[in-house]
Motif scaffolding. Structure first.
Motif, PDB file in Angstrom:
ATOM      1  N   GLN A  61     -24.536   3.252 -35.032  1.00 59.17           N
ATOM      2  CA  GLN A  61     -23.535   3.062 -33.988  1.00 59.17           C
ATOM      3  C   GLN A  61     -24.260   2.831 -32.682  1.00 59.17           C
ATOM      4  O   GLN A  61     -25.125   3.619 -32.273  1.00 59.17           O
ATOM      5  CB  GLN A  61     -22.578   4.252 -33.852  1.00 59.17           C
ATOM      6  CG  GLN A  61     -21.488   3.971 -32.799  1.00 59.17           C
ATOM      7  CD  GLN A  61     -20.345   4.956 -32.809  1.00 59.17           C
ATOM      8  OE1 GLN A  61     -20.344   5.912 -33.574  1.00 59.17           O
ATOM      9  NE2 GLN A  61     -19.352   4.741 -31.969  1.00 59.17           N
ATOM     10  N   ILE A  83     -15.359  -0.059 -31.331  1.00 61.64           N
ATOM     11  CA  ILE A  83     -14.651   1.107 -30.826  1.00 61.64           C
ATOM     12  C   ILE A  83     -14.581   1.051 -29.303  1.00 61.64           C
ATOM     13  O   ILE A  83     -15.616   0.956 -28.627  1.00 61.64           O
ATOM     14  CB  ILE A  83     -15.368   2.412 -31.242  1.00 61.64           C
ATOM     15  CG1 ILE A  83     -15.742   2.383 -32.737  1.00 61.64           C
ATOM     16  CG2 ILE A  83     -14.514   3.617 -30.907  1.00 61.64           C
ATOM     17  CD1 ILE A  83     -14.585   2.346 -33.676  1.00 61.64           C
ATOM     18  N   GLY A  87     -11.212   5.259 -28.227  1.00 58.62           N
ATOM     19  CA  GLY A  87     -11.377   5.504 -29.653  1.00 58.62           C
ATOM     20  C   GLY A  87     -10.631   4.540 -30.551  1.00 58.62           C
ATOM     21  O   GLY A  87     -10.629   4.705 -31.773  1.00 58.62           O
ATOM     22  N   ASN A  88      -9.980   3.536 -29.971  1.00 59.57           N
ATOM     23  CA  ASN A  88      -9.291   2.532 -30.778  1.00 59.57           C
ATOM     24  C   ASN A  88     -10.315   1.607 -31.433  1.00 59.57           C
ATOM     25  O   ASN A  88     -11.326   1.259 -30.824  1.00 59.57           O
ATOM     26  CB  ASN A  88      -8.334   1.712 -29.914  1.00 59.57           C
ATOM     27  CG  ASN A  88      -7.289   2.581 -29.253  1.00 59.57           C
ATOM     28  OD1 ASN A  88      -6.668   3.416 -29.898  1.00 59.57           O
ATOM     29  ND2 ASN A  88      -7.093   2.392 -27.946  1.00 59.57           N
ATOM     30  N   ALA A  89     -10.019   1.194 -32.667  1.00 62.50           N
ATOM     31  CA  ALA A  89     -10.977   0.394 -33.421  1.00 62.50           C
ATOM     32  C   ALA A  89     -10.376  -0.942 -33.828  1.00 62.50           C
ATOM     33  O   ALA A  89      -9.213  -1.013 -34.243  1.00 62.50           O
ATOM     34  CB  ALA A  89     -11.446   1.153 -34.655  1.00 62.50           C
ATOM     35  N   LYS A 109     -19.761   0.129 -34.466  1.00 66.85           N
ATOM     36  CA  LYS A 109     -19.968   1.205 -35.437  1.00 66.85           C
ATOM     37  C   LYS A 109     -20.085   0.601 -36.830  1.00 66.85           C
ATOM     38  O   LYS A 109     -19.191  -0.111 -37.284  1.00 66.85           O
ATOM     39  CB  LYS A 109     -18.823   2.216 -35.401  1.00 66.85           C
ATOM     40  CG  LYS A 109     -19.063   3.460 -36.259  1.00 66.85           C
ATOM     41  CD  LYS A 109     -17.926   4.473 -36.111  1.00 66.85           C
ATOM     42  CE  LYS A 109     -18.249   5.784 -36.806  1.00 66.85           C
ATOM     43  NZ  LYS A 109     -18.462   5.615 -38.259  1.00 66.85           N
TER      44      LYS A 109
END
Length: 251
Positions: A61, A83, A87-89, A109
């Motif tokens: 990451q 990310i 914290g949204n992916a 990540k």
């Protein structure tokens, strides 16, 4: 700087006999243990900040921060997530293509192995813009996105009947000199002339034969990837139909 001005076919494992070389990773670039990464750069123009190549990595990451350049990629193996600060992916999987905007606050990540073709543009003379959010700035490409007919055949000068061509620009960078999109064309033949832009092509359907001024010719089919440096003297021939993703830099 790569001096070559010829059409370059990208190989998934780097050029035969040369392959990819292992990269030296900087711990400051990661919030995970150091991965093992390999790279082959097929074309580089340091003055422009343009690089085209193939890259792989093991699990990792990256450190959170501004993404280093405008980039279009084709994921050859594996999958990953981008990310954002909340914290949204956004996930990108094997076989998909995606583009990222320069300087967006993001972290790559990676679980497991990944390999990609890429074209990256980062103007060394430009200041890094201050972008507050990565939302909407990681785009996974849709090969079935609707396209609109084109009135012009640029960058080609057509030899013979004018083809029917369509396009959808899916991404334009903030500087306005790099665009990524979807393009198709029925049968066509173009004149032999210098190519006016840098173009990275991912073939989705059909085939095209590109002939250079020395008479050498290469045929590219669905699943192939190639790069045409600006100034390459060449002609294109499509016998039936071609559909492609393209990333064009006009600089």
């Amino acid at each position: 700087m790569t001096e070559i001005r010829k059409v370059i076919r990208l190989d998934r494992n780097g050029p035969p006999g040369t392959g990819m070389h292992e990269m030296e990773c900087d711990p400051a670039d990661f919030q995970s243990p150091l991965p093992i990464q390999h790279l082959h750069v097929y074309f580089s123009d340091e003055e422009l900040g343009l690089n085209v190549g193939v890259w792989d990595t093991t699990t990792m990451q990256e450190a959170f921060g501004p993404y280093p350049g405008d980039e279009f990629i084709w994921v050859l193996e594996g999958e990953f997530a981008m990310i954002d600060g909340d914290g949204n992916a956004v996930e990108v999987k094997q076989g998909q293509s995606a583009c990222f905007r320069n300087a967006i606050p993001i972290s790559w990540k990676q679980d497991g192995y990944l390999k990609k073709f890429f074209i990256t543009y980062l103007d060394p003379k430009a200041e890094t813009p201050d972008i507050a959010s990565a939302e909407g700035r990681v785009q996974v490409m849709d090969p079935d996105a609707p396209m609109v007919p084109l009135e012009t055949t640029a960058p080609f000068t057509i030899a013979g009947p004018k083809p029917v061509q369509r396009e959808n620009i899916l991404f334009t960078n903030d500087a306005g000199n790099m665009s990524v999109g979807l393009w198709d064309s029925d049968a066509m033949a173009s004149e032999m002339e210098p190519f006016p832009v840098h173009e990275f092509v991912q073939m989705l359907d059909g085939e095209v034969t590109i002939t250079e001024e020395d008479g050498s010719a290469q045929t590219f089919r669905a699943g192939d990837c190639f790069f045409v440096p600006k100034g390459t003297v060449c002609s294109w021939e499509i016998k039936k139909y071609v559909k492609k993703y393209f990333a064009v830099l006009n600089a």
